[in-house]
Design a protein around this motif. Sequence first.
Motif, PDB file in Angstrom:
ATOM      1  N   SER A  26       7.803  -6.303   4.753  1.00  0.00           N
ATOM      2  CA  SER A  26       8.335  -5.802   6.013  1.00  0.00           C
ATOM      3  C   SER A  26       8.128  -4.312   6.159  1.00  0.00           C
ATOM      4  N   ALA A  27       8.083  -3.604   5.034  1.00  0.00           N
ATOM      5  CA  ALA A  27       7.910  -2.152   5.095  1.00  0.00           C
ATOM      6  C   ALA A  27       6.466  -1.765   5.330  1.00  0.00           C
ATOM      7  N   PHE A  28       5.543  -2.513   4.758  1.00  0.00           N
ATOM      8  CA  PHE A  28       4.151  -2.101   4.803  1.00  0.00           C
ATOM      9  C   PHE A  28       3.253  -3.066   5.559  1.00  0.00           C
ATOM     10  N   GLY A  29       3.831  -4.061   6.170  1.00  0.00           N
ATOM     11  CA  GLY A  29       3.034  -4.966   6.988  1.00  0.00           C
ATOM     12  C   GLY A  29       2.446  -6.101   6.179  1.00  0.00           C
ATOM     13  N   GLN A  30       2.119  -7.174   6.873  1.00  0.00           N
ATOM     14  CA  GLN A  30       1.521  -8.319   6.229  1.00  0.00           C
ATOM     15  C   GLN A  30       0.082  -8.446   6.683  1.00  0.00           C
ATOM     16  N   SER A  31      -0.687  -9.216   5.962  1.00  0.00           N
ATOM     17  CA  SER A  31      -2.071  -9.441   6.327  1.00  0.00           C
ATOM     18  C   SER A  31      -2.123 -10.462   7.448  1.00  0.00           C
ATOM     19  N   TYR A  32      -2.482  -9.994   8.658  1.00  0.00           N
ATOM     20  CA  TYR A  32      -2.440 -10.881   9.813  1.00  0.00           C
ATOM     21  C   TYR A  32      -3.454 -11.999   9.725  1.00  0.00           C
ATOM     22  N   ASN A  33      -4.488 -11.835   8.909  1.00  0.00           N
ATOM     23  CA  ASN A  33      -5.440 -12.926   8.828  1.00  0.00           C
ATOM     24  C   ASN A  33      -4.931 -14.059   7.949  1.00  0.00           C
ATOM     25  N   THR A  34      -3.727 -13.922   7.388  1.00  0.00           N
ATOM     26  CA  THR A  34      -3.161 -14.991   6.580  1.00  0.00           C
ATOM     27  C   THR A  34      -1.933 -15.633   7.227  1.00  0.00           C
ATOM     28  N   PHE A  35      -1.266 -14.931   8.155  1.00  0.00           N
ATOM     29  CA  PHE A  35      -0.075 -15.571   8.714  1.00  0.00           C
ATOM     30  C   PHE A  35      -0.065 -15.600  10.236  1.00  0.00           C
ATOM     31  N   SER A  36      -1.131 -15.160  10.855  1.00  0.00           N
ATOM     32  CA  SER A  36      -1.138 -15.049  12.305  1.00  0.00           C
ATOM     33  C   SER A  36      -1.221 -16.386  13.023  1.00  0.00           C
ATOM     34  N   LEU A  37      -1.497 -17.460  12.310  1.00  0.00           N
ATOM     35  CA  LEU A  37      -1.636 -18.751  12.977  1.00  0.00           C
ATOM     36  C   LEU A  37      -0.331 -19.539  12.996  1.00  0.00           C
ATOM     37  N   ARG A  38       0.783 -18.884  12.694  1.00  0.00           N
ATOM     38  CA  ARG A  38       2.067 -19.569  12.798  1.00  0.00           C
ATOM     39  C   ARG A  38       2.309 -20.003  14.233  1.00  0.00           C
ATOM     40  N   ASP A  39       3.022 -21.072  14.421  1.00  0.00           N
ATOM     41  CA  ASP A  39       3.276 -21.547  15.779  1.00  0.00           C
ATOM     42  C   ASP A  39       4.749 -21.423  16.158  1.00  0.00           C
ATOM     43  N   ASP A  40       5.458 -20.511  15.499  1.00  0.00           N
ATOM     44  CA  ASP A  40       6.882 -20.385  15.773  1.00  0.00           C
ATOM     45  C   ASP A  40       7.219 -19.058  16.456  1.00  0.00           C
ATOM     46  N   THR A  41       6.246 -18.439  17.160  1.00  0.00           N
ATOM     47  CA  THR A  41       6.562 -17.199  17.856  1.00  0.00           C
ATOM     48  C   THR A  41       7.392 -17.527  19.092  1.00  0.00           C
ATOM     49  N   GLU A 101      -8.384  -4.819   7.690  1.00  0.00           N
ATOM     50  CA  GLU A 101      -7.775  -5.717   8.672  1.00  0.00           C
ATOM     51  C   GLU A 101      -8.306  -5.417  10.069  1.00  0.00           C
ATOM     52  N   SER A 102      -8.482  -4.132  10.369  1.00  0.00           N
ATOM     53  CA  SER A 102      -9.020  -3.732  11.664  1.00  0.00           C
ATOM     54  C   SER A 102     -10.400  -4.356  11.876  1.00  0.00           C
ATOM     55  N   PHE A 103     -11.256  -4.236  10.878  1.00  0.00           N
ATOM     56  CA  PHE A 103     -12.598  -4.801  10.994  1.00  0.00           C
ATOM     57  C   PHE A 103     -12.530  -6.323  11.145  1.00  0.00           C
ATOM     58  N   TYR A 104     -11.646  -6.942  10.383  1.00  0.00           N
ATOM     59  CA  TYR A 104     -11.510  -8.402  10.434  1.00  0.00           C
ATOM     60  C   TYR A 104     -11.238  -8.878  11.856  1.00  0.00           C
ATOM     61  N   TRP A 105     -10.311  -8.221  12.548  1.00  0.00           N
ATOM     62  CA  TRP A 105      -9.935  -8.681  13.885  1.00  0.00           C
ATOM     63  C   TRP A 105     -10.943  -8.255  14.934  1.00  0.00           C
ATOM     64  N   TYR A 106     -11.562  -7.087  14.769  1.00  0.00           N
ATOM     65  CA  TYR A 106     -12.651  -6.730  15.672  1.00  0.00           C
ATOM     66  C   TYR A 106     -13.773  -7.769  15.586  1.00  0.00           C
ATOM     67  N   LYS A 107     -14.092  -8.185  14.351  1.00  0.00           N
ATOM     68  CA  LYS A 107     -15.172  -9.149  14.151  1.00  0.00           C
ATOM     69  C   LYS A 107     -14.804 -10.502  14.777  1.00  0.00           C
ATOM     70  N   LYS A 108     -13.542 -10.895  14.678  1.00  0.00           N
ATOM     71  CA  LYS A 108     -13.089 -12.134  15.300  1.00  0.00           C
ATOM     72  C   LYS A 108     -13.346 -12.096  16.812  1.00  0.00           C
ATOM     73  N   ALA A 109     -13.026 -10.951  17.425  1.00  0.00           N
ATOM     74  CA  ALA A 109     -13.243 -10.814  18.865  1.00  0.00           C
ATOM     75  C   ALA A 109     -14.737 -10.811  19.192  1.00  0.00           C
ATOM     76  N   ALA A 110     -15.516 -10.109  18.380  1.00  0.00           N
ATOM     77  CA  ALA A 110     -16.960 -10.038  18.619  1.00  0.00           C
ATOM     78  C   ALA A 110     -17.615 -11.398  18.471  1.00  0.00           C
ATOM     79  N   ASP A 111     -17.114 -12.187  17.548  1.00  0.00           N
ATOM     80  CA  ASP A 111     -17.669 -13.537  17.352  1.00  0.00           C
ATOM     81  C   ASP A 111     -17.471 -14.420  18.576  1.00  0.00           C
ATOM     82  N   GLN A 112     -16.572 -13.994  19.467  1.00  0.00           N
ATOM     83  CA  GLN A 112     -16.373 -14.709  20.726  1.00  0.00           C
ATOM     84  C   GLN A 112     -17.031 -13.959  21.890  1.00  0.00           C
ATOM     85  N   SER A 113     -17.977 -13.083  21.536  1.00  0.00           N
ATOM     86  CA  SER A 113     -18.758 -12.321  22.532  1.00  0.00           C
ATOM     87  C   SER A 113     -17.872 -11.438  23.408  1.00  0.00           C
TER      88      SER A 113
END
Length: 255
Positions: A26-41, A101-113
């Motif tokens: 909680s203090a330093f953030g989590q890796s969004y590429n590992t928990f971002s697919l939760r469906d309980d938001t 993490e920044s690169f990971y999510w930029y690449k995800k967006a780029a992969d969708q053109s």
Amino acid sequence: MKKSDFPRCIVIILSVFLFFLFIMPSAFGQSYNTFSLRDDTPYKDLSIEELHKQINLAWLYNKEGLITLLQEGVRRSDPDSQFKLGYCYLIGKQMPVDYEESFYWYKKAADQSYPKAYYDIGAAYYYGRGITKDKEMAVKYYTASYDSSTNNSDREMSARTLGRIYSKENAEKAIEWFKKAADIHYESYGEIDELSNESLKELGVDYNPATRSTNYTRNTYASRSSSSKSSTQKSNSSQRTSSRPINWATDVIMP
């Protein structure tokens, strides 16, 4: 160890374990590429249009809850949310800076053109932010940004950045890209682009985007015959070309 010290050791070990299990994430953030697919938001029932409205509002005013909104967006594989999350990690917006993490999510967006992501991936490759430096890959993505964007400001920025990269080693290509940037700026605003104009003059070129006329004020690669491009001439020309650095902190396309 005394028997009386045993309970104390157990308490210390348990405290350390709980600290790393709950407090550190909680203090330093989590890796969004590992928990971002939760469906309980709390936003899972919003339409994508309404979700975008709330994200944009939270983004504009830096409201608490922005990351949770983006989390819902990336759960749906929404490229705009992926792009914004990449930017959040890049600058530390409501979360710690994390270039990988920044690169990971930029690449995800780029992969969708998603056009805006191309430029920022190019910057990541150029500066080695979250990925190994690779100038060829940087040029590839900067060029993709220029080719795919429908926003003239983004295309102008891409062309000018490519001009700066090539100005260090290939004046002819640099001139080509600076002229493209100058043309876009003139078409958009009806005025001379001072940044591109200055860079072209440093390369020995006087260019008028209104008439598309080019005058060479001194020797450049573009005005030489191919037989005269010796390594000595290249070295001398490189010294005359624009050495203005690209500022990595601002050299991104923002959401």
